[in-house]
Enzyme design. Structure first.
Site, PDB file in Angstrom:
ATOM      1  N   CYS A 247       0.756  -0.867  -0.121  1.00  0.00           N
ATOM      2  CA  CYS A 247       0.111  -0.035   0.099  1.00  0.00           C
ATOM      3  C   CYS A 247       0.834   1.244  -0.124  1.00  0.00           C
ATOM      4  O   CYS A 247       1.563   1.442  -0.771  1.00  0.00           O
ATOM      5  CB  CYS A 247      -0.990  -0.154   1.164  1.00  0.00           C
ATOM      6  SG  CYS A 247      -0.220  -0.090   2.802  1.00  0.00           S
ATOM      7  N   ARG A 252      -2.120  -0.895   5.519  1.00  0.00           N
ATOM      8  CA  ARG A 252      -3.208  -1.474   4.841  1.00  0.00           C
ATOM      9  C   ARG A 252      -2.962  -2.923   4.172  1.00  0.00           C
ATOM     10  O   ARG A 252      -3.860  -3.753   4.158  1.00  0.00           O
ATOM     11  CB  ARG A 252      -3.731  -0.431   3.756  1.00  0.00           C
ATOM     12  CG  ARG A 252      -4.581   0.737   4.335  1.00  0.00           C
ATOM     13  CD  ARG A 252      -4.717   1.523   3.378  1.00  0.00           C
ATOM     14  NE  ARG A 252      -3.471   2.609   2.816  1.00  0.00           N
ATOM     15  CZ  ARG A 252      -3.838   3.390   1.874  1.00  0.00           C
ATOM     16  NH1 ARG A 252      -4.799   3.682   1.188  1.00  0.00           N
ATOM     17  NH2 ARG A 252      -2.765   4.074   1.441  1.00  0.00           N
TER      18      ARG A 252
END
Lengths: 290, 150
Positions: A247, A252
């Site tokens: 990410c 994430r």
């Protein structure tokens, strides 16, 4: 949602999740330690699950000098502070659909703390169900934890490995927003560029925003069939694939790493924590824009 | 941020100066939670869901929105929404701006530096979080500039 509901969702390792119901019944269980890990540092002090300790990703999980995670000694100190031994089952939960909880979970796996689980639905579900929160910060007797050296090999990818992965045309999952994937958004308008010099994505990466794995109403993970429809039906991944997720800084993508590894049972998934803040600034690496 | 708060509107300058003296993380957290508790969402008379994209704050993970409504006295009143119920930092930032600069003339609000976020929330705030909160300040500034230009 009950534990049996989790069992019925078809996950490869359903035991990796606990339900809010189970946790509420186990708040006094001496064999577990509840760990809250949030994106928003104000949340834990504003109220948390009784008995939960906070692990802050900035101050607890990152090395304060080099861009890296804490080392063996640091992890041992952290474990001592939160009063766990290798036998303690650590239950992670947090805000943002457990995004930071899975990040902390991932860092704990770098040190082989496999007695670890995630609260399905995280903080959102616990709050929505009106369950107890407290502002009382617990203290536990310090433990002695003998940790192994951090093992980055199995679940962490570095930039040179990512480059070889790209050259070998192996699958990557870009879990950022579609606008970040296309390179349309790179940094905040009117503010110095803090993110990356160039926008786009790593060549060959498929776009699957991380939160697609979540039921937005209560933060629980989608059932295995629904997850497979996304990662396999739409994107053509297979459980036997060698997959790298990334990410912007690797938080994430630790969520997607968790989903692929534990809920769908993929054998070789690595999180590229250098992610776009490294790749988008590297000299000489290829970047793709649609 | 340097200690040059003079360019800020007085109430905001005072608040930023207060936060700049805090060295204890717990004390800072308490103050921020206190502001977050005072957050008031945009009234239905100004906006209803689904909120327009034009009012959306870029980079704020808590789905923040900002509206500016000119007042009869020439001031510009700001309203905020934070869709993530757990977005306490965004709510604190919005409440701080609401209490310190809302209602001032637009021309006084066109140069509020995003850097105040780091003074208020502490330098240890993560890059992503800092960007999101600065996004709220930038949105206020952007709307103020639109009105200041007429």
């Amino acid at each position: 949602m009950s534990a049996s509901d989790i069992a019925s969702r078809g996950y490869a390792k359903p035991e990796i999740l606990v339900s809010t119901e189970w946790l509420a019944d186990n708040l006094k269980n001496p064999n577990i330690r509840i760990v809250e890990s949030n994106e928003d540092p104000l949340l834990y002090p504003s109220g948390h699950i009784p008995g939960a300790v906070e692990v802050d990703w900035t101050t607890d999980l990152n090395d304060q000098v080099r861009r890296d995670y804490l080392g063996r000694e640091g992890f041992e100190k952290l474990a001592a502070r939160i009063g766990i031994t290798p036998d303690t089952t650590v239950i992670f939960y947090g805000d943002k659909n457990n995004w930071w909880a899975t990040y902390a979970f991932w860092v704990f796996q770098l040190f082989g703390h496999t007695n670890a689980k995630v609260l399905d639905g995280g903080r959102l579900k616990w709050e929505k169900e009106g369950r107890e929160l407290t502002r009382e910060v617990p203290t536990y007797p310090a433990t002695t934890y003998s940790a192994p050296e951090r093992n980055d090999k199995r679940i962490r990818a570095f930039r040179d490995e990512v480059l070889r992965h790209v050259e070998a045309r192996l699958p990557l999952v870009d879990v950022r927003s579609p606008a970040e994937y296309t390179g349309e958004k790179l940094h905040m308008d009117g503010y110095p560029n803090e993110g990356a010099l160039r926008g786009g994505h790593i060549p060959g990466a498929q776009s699957v925003p991380w939160a697609r794995a979540i039921n937005p109403e209560n933060g629980t993970f989608l059932a295995a069939d629904a997850l497979r429809a996304i990662y396999e039906g739409e994107k053509g991944l297979k459980p036997s694939d060698d997959v790298i997720a990334y990410c912007r800084i690797g938080e994430r993508s630790s969520h997607t790493w968790f989903v692929l590894s534990y809920l769908l049972g993929y054998q070789k998934v690595r999180n590229y924590d250098g992610s776009w803040t490294e790749w988008g600034n590297l000299v000489g690496v290829p970047i793709e824009k649609p | 941020m340097t200690d040059d708060y003079n360019s800020l509107p007085p109430k905001l300058a005072e608040l930023v100066a207060d936060f700049s003296t805090i060295t204890d993380r717990a004390e800072r957290t308490e103050m921020l939670i206190h502001y977050a508790d005072q957050f008031q969402e945009v009234p239905a008379s100004v906006a209803t869901r689904p909120f327009p994209e034009a009012n959306h704050v870029d980079y704020c993970e808590s789905e923040a929105y900002v509206w500016a409504v000119p007042q009869n006295d020439g001031g510009l009143r700001f309203y905020f929404a934070v869709e993530n119920p757990q977005g306490l930092s965004a709510k604190a930032m919005a409440a701080i701006l609401d209490q310190t600069i809302s209602g001032l003339p637009a021309a006084e609000l066109t140069a509020i530096p995003g850097e105040i976020v780091r003074t208020i929330f502490g330098r240890e705030i993560s890059m992503g979080k800092g960007q999101g909160l600065m996004g709220i300040v930038m949105k206020v500034q952007h709307l103020a500039r639109q009105y200041a230009q007429g």
